[in-house]
Design a protein around this motif. Sequence first.
Motif, PDB file in Angstrom:
ATOM      1  N   ALA A 168       0.854  -1.195   0.000  1.00 57.47           N
ATOM      2  CA  ALA A 168       0.000   0.000   0.000  1.00 57.47           C
ATOM      3  C   ALA A 168       0.885   1.240   0.000  1.00 57.47           C
ATOM      4  O   ALA A 168       2.013   1.210   0.520  1.00 57.47           O
ATOM      5  CB  ALA A 168      -0.934   0.008   1.197  1.00 57.47           C
ATOM      6  N   ARG A 169       0.385   2.303  -0.599  1.00 61.47           N
ATOM      7  CA  ARG A 169       1.079   3.594  -0.603  1.00 61.47           C
ATOM      8  C   ARG A 169       0.088   4.649  -0.101  1.00 61.47           C
ATOM      9  O   ARG A 169      -1.011   4.782  -0.632  1.00 61.47           O
ATOM     10  CB  ARG A 169       1.564   3.935  -2.014  1.00 61.47           C
ATOM     11  CG  ARG A 169       2.222   5.316  -2.152  1.00 61.47           C
ATOM     12  CD  ARG A 169       2.490   5.641  -3.617  1.00 61.47           C
ATOM     13  NE  ARG A 169       2.906   7.021  -3.795  1.00 61.47           N
ATOM     14  CZ  ARG A 169       4.158   7.424  -4.027  1.00 61.47           C
ATOM     15  NH1 ARG A 169       5.116   6.516  -4.130  1.00 61.47           N
ATOM     16  NH2 ARG A 169       4.435   8.699  -4.168  1.00 61.47           N
ATOM     17  N   ARG A 170       0.494   5.400   0.961  1.00 66.79           N
ATOM     18  CA  ARG A 170      -0.364   6.433   1.529  1.00 66.79           C
ATOM     19  C   ARG A 170       0.327   7.780   1.412  1.00 66.79           C
ATOM     20  O   ARG A 170       1.482   7.925   1.826  1.00 66.79           O
ATOM     21  CB  ARG A 170      -0.667   6.137   2.996  1.00 66.79           C
ATOM     22  CG  ARG A 170      -1.341   4.790   3.215  1.00 66.79           C
ATOM     23  CD  ARG A 170      -2.809   4.826   2.827  1.00 66.79           C
ATOM     24  NE  ARG A 170      -3.455   3.542   3.116  1.00 66.79           N
ATOM     25  CZ  ARG A 170      -3.666   2.597   2.238  1.00 66.79           C
ATOM     26  NH1 ARG A 170      -3.274   2.764   0.970  1.00 66.79           N
ATOM     27  NH2 ARG A 170      -4.276   1.465   2.573  1.00 66.79           N
ATOM     28  N   PHE A 171      -0.374   8.767   0.854  1.00 65.26           N
ATOM     29  CA  PHE A 171       0.193  10.104   0.626  1.00 65.26           C
ATOM     30  C   PHE A 171      -0.207  11.042   1.759  1.00 65.26           C
ATOM     31  O   PHE A 171      -1.388  11.175   2.078  1.00 65.26           O
ATOM     32  CB  PHE A 171      -0.316  10.652  -0.712  1.00 65.26           C
ATOM     33  CG  PHE A 171       0.174  12.033  -1.031  1.00 65.26           C
ATOM     34  CD1 PHE A 171       1.504  12.267  -1.341  1.00 65.26           C
ATOM     35  CD2 PHE A 171      -0.702  13.120  -1.005  1.00 65.26           C
ATOM     36  CE1 PHE A 171       1.957  13.544  -1.633  1.00 65.26           C
ATOM     37  CE2 PHE A 171      -0.264  14.397  -1.291  1.00 65.26           C
ATOM     38  CZ  PHE A 171       1.081  14.612  -1.615  1.00 65.26           C
ATOM     39  N   TYR A 172       0.786  11.698   2.389  1.00 58.66           N
ATOM     40  CA  TYR A 172       0.515  12.613   3.503  1.00 58.66           C
ATOM     41  C   TYR A 172       1.055  14.019   3.245  1.00 58.66           C
ATOM     42  O   TYR A 172       1.304  14.777   4.173  1.00 58.66           O
ATOM     43  CB  TYR A 172       1.130  12.067   4.805  1.00 58.66           C
ATOM     44  CG  TYR A 172       0.479  10.789   5.264  1.00 58.66           C
ATOM     45  CD1 TYR A 172      -0.760  10.809   5.894  1.00 58.66           C
ATOM     46  CD2 TYR A 172       1.089   9.558   5.062  1.00 58.66           C
ATOM     47  CE1 TYR A 172      -1.374   9.636   6.321  1.00 58.66           C
ATOM     48  CE2 TYR A 172       0.482   8.371   5.479  1.00 58.66           C
ATOM     49  CZ  TYR A 172      -0.744   8.420   6.112  1.00 58.66           C
ATOM     50  OH  TYR A 172      -1.350   7.253   6.524  1.00 58.66           O
ATOM     51  N   GLY A 173       1.239  14.372   1.991  1.00 59.37           N
ATOM     52  CA  GLY A 173       1.718  15.702   1.669  1.00 59.37           C
ATOM     53  C   GLY A 173       3.230  15.769   1.677  1.00 59.37           C
ATOM     54  O   GLY A 173       3.890  15.645   0.636  1.00 59.37           O
ATOM     55  N   SER A 174       3.821  15.975   2.855  1.00 62.04           N
ATOM     56  CA  SER A 174       5.270  16.103   2.950  1.00 62.04           C
ATOM     57  C   SER A 174       5.987  14.760   2.887  1.00 62.04           C
ATOM     58  O   SER A 174       7.209  14.703   2.750  1.00 62.04           O
ATOM     59  CB  SER A 174       5.653  16.808   4.251  1.00 62.04           C
ATOM     60  OG  SER A 174       5.231  16.056   5.371  1.00 62.04           O
ATOM     61  N   GLN A 175       5.242  13.660   2.982  1.00 63.50           N
ATOM     62  CA  GLN A 175       5.851  12.334   2.893  1.00 63.50           C
ATOM     63  C   GLN A 175       4.817  11.320   2.435  1.00 63.50           C
ATOM     64  O   GLN A 175       3.617  11.588   2.440  1.00 63.50           O
ATOM     65  CB  GLN A 175       6.438  11.911   4.235  1.00 63.50           C
ATOM     66  CG  GLN A 175       5.388  11.690   5.313  1.00 63.50           C
ATOM     67  CD  GLN A 175       5.989  11.200   6.631  1.00 63.50           C
ATOM     68  OE1 GLN A 175       7.177  11.290   6.857  1.00 63.50           O
ATOM     69  NE2 GLN A 175       5.157  10.671   7.501  1.00 63.50           N
ATOM     70  N   VAL A 176       5.317  10.151   2.050  1.00 64.37           N
ATOM     71  CA  VAL A 176       4.441   9.028   1.764  1.00 64.37           C
ATOM     72  C   VAL A 176       4.817   7.889   2.701  1.00 64.37           C
ATOM     73  O   VAL A 176       5.972   7.767   3.127  1.00 64.37           O
ATOM     74  CB  VAL A 176       4.534   8.552   0.295  1.00 64.37           C
ATOM     75  CG1 VAL A 176       4.028   9.624  -0.649  1.00 64.37           C
ATOM     76  CG2 VAL A 176       5.953   8.133  -0.052  1.00 64.37           C
ATOM     77  N   ALA A 177       3.831   7.077   3.033  1.00 63.40           N
ATOM     78  CA  ALA A 177       4.071   5.885   3.825  1.00 63.40           C
ATOM     79  C   ALA A 177       3.933   4.684   2.907  1.00 63.40           C
ATOM     80  O   ALA A 177       2.891   4.491   2.273  1.00 63.40           O
ATOM     81  CB  ALA A 177       3.087   5.792   4.983  1.00 63.40           C
TER      82      ALA A 177
END
Length: 359
Positions: free
Chosen positions: A296-305
């Motif tokens: 899975a790839r999660r976008f949080y603006g300043s970083q991705v998880a």
Amino acid sequence: MAEPGADVLVSGVTKTFGTHRVLGGIDLEVPAGTTTAVLGPSGCGKTTLLRILAGFDEPDAGTVHIGGQAVTGAGRSLPAHRRRVGLMPQEGALFPHRSVAGNVAFGMASANRSETAATVRHWLDLVGLTGLADARPHQLSGGQQQRVALARALAARPRVLLLDEPFAALDAGLRVRVREEIVGILRESKTTAILVTHDQGEALSLADTVAVVLTGTVAQHAGSADVYHRPATLEVARFVGDTVELAGDVRSGVAHTALGAHPVRVPAADGPAVVVLRPEQLRIDAEEGAAGLVTARRFYGSQVALHVQLAGGAAVVLHEPPEVALQTGDALHVRVGGSVLAYPSPPGGQGMALGESGG
């Protein structure tokens, strides 16, 4: 007596309300002229400790010394108004009917009018509110109101200033700026301060030392870097920042996990362990390290998880810059930078094989 150089010394303080023991033997030393953050989750006893220091509550046992003087315990209790302890509450609690100058002057030792006015000007200048002496609280922004509250607390010349979640009511952007300003003022004025907060970033970035309070006791009191990089217990590691936890085995100072073999940062006994590292220690590599697959790839603006399933079945989460091109389904290798922490596995349990907890 308090230790030399200690402005606040708390020894063995306990407090029970009904059948609920809130403080189970608090020990805390705050050196003069420094800021200590008391960090812990809701209900851990932080506010109760603050109220005991201020003189609003009495402990069931233990002693408190402020400036070398016993203020509670050992059969005595100094009234709150004689402790020279200032309190800056969450929302400033300014008097709406008083001007800024009137709020700052409240609680100052009696002096003639010109001396009072000069002192008020000094503190308003220090907190960056020059020219606002005649304004009313409702005319000020939230950050300005907090600085007035700070000026009022400092104008009373407390030996120790207590700050109870003082930035919680501010918007996120304003909170960062105001807290930096206020801590700068505390250092410039050489004020001994105790900051109560549940915000880990706030505690780590602002205080000289951090006292982590868990279930009514101080689990660890050390410099910010030590609390983060060398947490005394697994519970402290989980509470202060994010963790990556893996089942592992320690042999001769080396922890063996699904991510390979890693030197242990703090001495740990041989045997099964929960191996802990911080997310920023995980590195993507084209060839070296443990093989895995992005699930899975999660976008949080300043970083991705990036959620990654390792070949052996363990799962980890990597925090990466948003420009990283890896997507769900991509293969990669994961390696560890630096040493790790290891704590004995819970009785009857296996070490964590999950990617992230805490923080």
